[in-house]
Design a protein around this motif. Sequence first.
Motif, PDB file in Angstrom:
ATOM      1  N   VAL A 159      -3.553  14.751  41.659  1.00 41.86           N
ATOM      2  CA  VAL A 159      -3.624  13.366  41.215  1.00 41.86           C
ATOM      3  C   VAL A 159      -3.729  12.512  42.473  1.00 41.86           C
ATOM      4  CG1 VAL A 159      -2.387  11.516  40.019  1.00 41.86           C
ATOM      5  CG2 VAL A 159      -2.318  13.857  39.122  1.00 41.86           C
ATOM      6  N   SER A 160      -4.694  11.599  42.501  1.00 42.71           N
ATOM      7  CA  SER A 160      -4.967  10.844  43.729  1.00 42.71           C
ATOM      8  C   SER A 160      -3.742  10.117  44.260  1.00 42.71           C
ATOM      9  CB  SER A 160      -6.125   9.876  43.513  1.00 42.71           C
ATOM     10  OG  SER A 160      -5.797   8.944  42.504  1.00 42.71           O
ATOM     11  N   GLY A 161      -2.918   9.543  43.406  1.00 43.14           N
ATOM     12  CA  GLY A 161      -1.654   8.953  43.834  1.00 43.14           C
ATOM     13  C   GLY A 161      -1.759   7.777  44.780  1.00 43.14           C
ATOM     14  N   GLY A 162      -2.971   7.294  45.052  1.00 43.75           N
ATOM     15  CA  GLY A 162      -3.132   6.157  45.954  1.00 43.75           C
ATOM     16  C   GLY A 162      -2.990   6.512  47.426  1.00 43.75           C
ATOM     17  N   HIS A 163      -3.061   7.806  47.756  1.00 44.82           N
ATOM     18  CA  HIS A 163      -2.942   8.235  49.149  1.00 44.82           C
ATOM     19  C   HIS A 163      -3.796   9.482  49.377  1.00 44.82           C
ATOM     20  CE1 HIS A 163      -0.275  11.523  47.974  1.00 44.82           C
ATOM     21  NE2 HIS A 163       0.368  10.654  47.208  1.00 44.82           N
ATOM     22  N   ASN A 164      -3.781   9.977  50.611  1.00 44.20           N
ATOM     23  CA  ASN A 164      -4.670  11.075  51.000  1.00 44.20           C
ATOM     24  C   ASN A 164      -4.153  12.477  50.675  1.00 44.20           C
ATOM     25  OD1 ASN A 164      -2.681  11.506  52.923  1.00 44.20           O
ATOM     26  ND2 ASN A 164      -3.955  10.890  54.665  1.00 44.20           N
ATOM     27  N   GLY A 165      -3.024  12.588  50.052  1.00 42.35           N
ATOM     28  CA  GLY A 165      -2.495  13.899  49.686  1.00 42.35           C
ATOM     29  C   GLY A 165      -1.717  14.595  50.777  1.00 42.35           C
ATOM     30  N   GLY A 166      -1.630  13.969  51.940  1.00 39.96           N
ATOM     31  CA  GLY A 166      -0.795  14.495  53.013  1.00 39.96           C
ATOM     32  C   GLY A 166      -1.235  15.812  53.623  1.00 39.96           C
ATOM     33  N   GLY A 167      -2.497  16.123  53.568  1.00 39.28           N
ATOM     34  CA  GLY A 167      -2.956  17.379  54.156  1.00 39.28           C
ATOM     35  C   GLY A 167      -4.421  17.614  53.865  1.00 39.28           C
ATOM     36  N   ASP A 168      -4.838  18.847  54.050  1.00 43.25           N
ATOM     37  CA  ASP A 168      -6.235  19.202  53.850  1.00 43.25           C
ATOM     38  C   ASP A 168      -6.501  19.542  52.387  1.00 43.25           C
ATOM     39  OD1 ASP A 168      -6.829  18.933  56.574  1.00 43.25           O
ATOM     40  OD2 ASP A 168      -6.140  20.973  56.976  1.00 43.25           O
ATOM     41  N   PRO A 169      -7.664  19.135  51.871  1.00 35.00           N
ATOM     42  CA  PRO A 169      -8.026  19.483  50.497  1.00 35.00           C
ATOM     43  C   PRO A 169      -8.012  21.000  50.280  1.00 35.00           C
ATOM     44  CG  PRO A 169      -9.497  17.799  51.342  1.00 35.00           C
ATOM     45  CD  PRO A 169      -8.658  18.274  52.500  1.00 35.00           C
ATOM     46  N   VAL A 170      -7.675  21.377  49.055  1.00 33.82           N
ATOM     47  CA  VAL A 170      -7.613  22.792  48.687  1.00 33.82           C
ATOM     48  C   VAL A 170      -8.878  23.114  47.896  1.00 33.82           C
ATOM     49  CG1 VAL A 170      -6.336  24.530  47.375  1.00 33.82           C
ATOM     50  CG2 VAL A 170      -5.091  22.728  48.620  1.00 33.82           C
ATOM     51  N   PRO A 171      -9.664  24.088  48.358  1.00 28.54           N
ATOM     52  CA  PRO A 171     -10.891  24.441  47.644  1.00 28.54           C
ATOM     53  C   PRO A 171     -10.607  24.784  46.178  1.00 28.54           C
ATOM     54  CG  PRO A 171     -10.792  25.571  49.765  1.00 28.54           C
ATOM     55  CD  PRO A 171      -9.453  24.912  49.558  1.00 28.54           C
ATOM     56  N   GLY A 172     -11.444  24.233  45.302  1.00 33.90           N
ATOM     57  CA  GLY A 172     -11.326  24.502  43.874  1.00 33.90           C
ATOM     58  C   GLY A 172     -10.365  23.598  43.126  1.00 33.90           C
ATOM     59  N   VAL A 173      -9.649  22.748  43.844  1.00 32.38           N
ATOM     60  CA  VAL A 173      -8.715  21.824  43.200  1.00 32.38           C
ATOM     61  C   VAL A 173      -9.385  20.459  43.085  1.00 32.38           C
ATOM     62  CG1 VAL A 173      -6.491  20.638  43.385  1.00 32.38           C
ATOM     63  CG2 VAL A 173      -6.667  23.058  44.000  1.00 32.38           C
TER      64      VAL A 173
END
Length: 189
Positions: A159-173
């Motif tokens: 869920v985007s949550g209004g921020h960058n997710g605190g790390g690197d994107p996970v393939p397939g998510v």
Amino acid sequence: MSIRIAIDADQVLFDFDGAWRTTAETVLNRELPKRNNNYHLMARYGLSMAEYHKCWAMFHALEMWRHCPVIPDALDAVHGWLDMGNEVFVISAVDTPARKLRQQAMDNLGLRRACLMAVGSKGSKYHALKRLKPGFFADDLWKHCQEAIDAGVPHVVRVSGGHNGGGDPVPGVRVVDGIGVAPCKGVLR
């Protein structure tokens, strides 16, 4: 056929950011414009370490874990899942005092049938997810999405949550705006 669903609490079910920011603005007696999409609140709002800790102290003193506003579409989704006979688990990285307050918030929203699991501040959700074996998991942090993939959860969204997710994107998510949106509904029909 019912399925087991697991979601995060903050920025997935509850608007933690809105509650924290409002508290911080009151404590600091100024508006806090969002400076960037950084996950870390100090960087997101350009706070000094002293300001950051002062805001957290007031957040805890006011028991804001109980008072974070719910995200309406998320609440509707959870109620819908429960009404369809699914099991819903809310897995949150909070400590025991915050867990009690968050449980009260969920109870007040009529979510007594959803099970709240606390893994501790900065805790891993891997073991809880491995044990639960949910068919679906949603979180706003990339690290918890990765833990879900590693635990064998077949459908994971961030869920985007209004921020960058605190790390690197996970393939397939996939990144979605919230758990009430079409990609999530399609998985959970």
